[in-house]
Design a protein around this motif. Sequence first.
Motif, PDB file in Angstrom:
ATOM      1  N   SER A 192       0.830  -1.207   0.000  1.00  0.00           N
ATOM      2  CA  SER A 192       0.000   0.000   0.000  1.00  0.00           C
ATOM      3  C   SER A 192       0.863   1.255   0.000  1.00  0.00           C
ATOM      4  O   SER A 192       0.585   2.220  -0.732  1.00  0.00           O
ATOM      5  N   ILE A 193       1.907   1.245   0.822  1.00  0.00           N
ATOM      6  CA  ILE A 193       2.761   2.433   0.944  1.00  0.00           C
ATOM      7  C   ILE A 193       3.525   2.689  -0.350  1.00  0.00           C
ATOM      8  O   ILE A 193       3.610   3.828  -0.825  1.00  0.00           O
ATOM      9  N   VAL A 194       4.096   1.636  -0.940  1.00  0.00           N
ATOM     10  CA  VAL A 194       4.850   1.810  -2.188  1.00  0.00           C
ATOM     11  C   VAL A 194       3.938   2.359  -3.286  1.00  0.00           C
ATOM     12  O   VAL A 194       4.320   3.283  -4.026  1.00  0.00           O
ATOM     13  N   LEU A 195       2.726   1.811  -3.404  1.00  0.00           N
ATOM     14  CA  LEU A 195       1.802   2.285  -4.443  1.00  0.00           C
ATOM     15  C   LEU A 195       1.404   3.739  -4.211  1.00  0.00           C
ATOM     16  O   LEU A 195       1.394   4.548  -5.146  1.00  0.00           O
ATOM     17  N   ALA A 196       1.066   4.069  -2.958  1.00  0.00           N
ATOM     18  CA  ALA A 196       0.637   5.439  -2.652  1.00  0.00           C
ATOM     19  C   ALA A 196       1.766   6.434  -2.861  1.00  0.00           C
ATOM     20  O   ALA A 196       1.586   7.486  -3.494  1.00  0.00           O
ATOM     21  N   VAL A 197       2.944   6.120  -2.338  1.00  0.00           N
ATOM     22  CA  VAL A 197       4.064   7.056  -2.404  1.00  0.00           C
ATOM     23  C   VAL A 197       4.601   7.198  -3.831  1.00  0.00           C
ATOM     24  O   VAL A 197       4.877   8.310  -4.290  1.00  0.00           O
ATOM     25  N   SER A 198       4.733   6.077  -4.545  1.00  0.00           N
ATOM     26  CA  SER A 198       5.283   6.144  -5.907  1.00  0.00           C
ATOM     27  C   SER A 198       4.363   6.949  -6.821  1.00  0.00           C
ATOM     28  O   SER A 198       4.830   7.776  -7.613  1.00  0.00           O
ATOM     29  N   PHE A 199       3.049   6.751  -6.696  1.00  0.00           N
ATOM     30  CA  PHE A 199       2.135   7.492  -7.569  1.00  0.00           C
ATOM     31  C   PHE A 199       2.046   8.955  -7.155  1.00  0.00           C
ATOM     32  O   PHE A 199       1.893   9.844  -7.999  1.00  0.00           O
ATOM     33  N   ALA A 200       2.162   9.221  -5.857  1.00  0.00           N
ATOM     34  CA  ALA A 200       2.138  10.610  -5.384  1.00  0.00           C
ATOM     35  C   ALA A 200       3.363  11.368  -5.891  1.00  0.00           C
ATOM     36  O   ALA A 200       3.247  12.511  -6.355  1.00  0.00           O
TER      37      ALA A 200
END
Length: 289
Positions: A145-153
């Motif tokens: 969840s964190i990788v997806l949220a941070v990378s897209f942000a």
Amino acid sequence: MTAALAAYGLWGLLPIFFKLLHHVDPVEVVTQRILWSLLLIMGILAARGGMGPFLAILRQPRLLLALAASALFIGANWTTYVWAVNADHVIAASLGYFLNPLVSVALGVVVLKERLRRGQMVAIAFAAAGVTIMAASALTTLWVSIVLAVSFAFYGLIRKMTPVPPMAGLGAETLLLAPLAVAYLAWLSSHGGIGFGRDTTTTALLIVSGAVTTVPLVLFATAAQRLPMATLGLLQYIAPTLQFLCGVLLYGETLSHGQMLSFVLIWVGLLLFATDGITAARRARMATA
């Protein structure tokens, strides 16, 4: 409105598509996605007369450097997402995209020095509480969840700060990723593990992955030109909601009590965040009327 609903609906149903490629190496899926997307984007740019801005980007090292960074972030996002779907972590993936708008807000405050309204701060507090509970109850998948949220942000932040047209910028990003994609496919082929060409269905799905990537982006770009940002902000939650439902209803992923509570808190935070955005937009329209 139709274009926005179609874009978010297609993004929300991506788990169904990528599950069909569960037997293919996730990195190969992403590399095929990059190469077929590049071909499709070049066709769209040529048909729309957009090759001029695209070629102009290639002549500006500063823009290329920024787009190389955004390309790496979107590549990491795609790879993590495909792996998560085929490792039966669709719910964790959906959480990443629920969190993404709130991470984007945090980056706006830290990097762009934007100021938060009181409603936004309350919304982020609810979401932060949800993430804290998720960290305690689903530690093994929290990283997804964190990788997806941070990378897209970070991808969105870089694209916001880089003055390029959306489709021309996407074309440049995929072009920059293409050599890495070709190199990986060459290595995979030499080791006998490539999925492309294995059978007709797999090959067709890998080719279609280019359209699956590009078509929602074209629809989104169209919607962004016609709809208020407040409306787009609300509609964006369609995608992770559909992904969440796919995980629970189609693929039988289970939720612990802690995960359920964390999702409730995050959804409350998102509802408050969206409501605050709509209220602020209405006040701005009234002030300029």
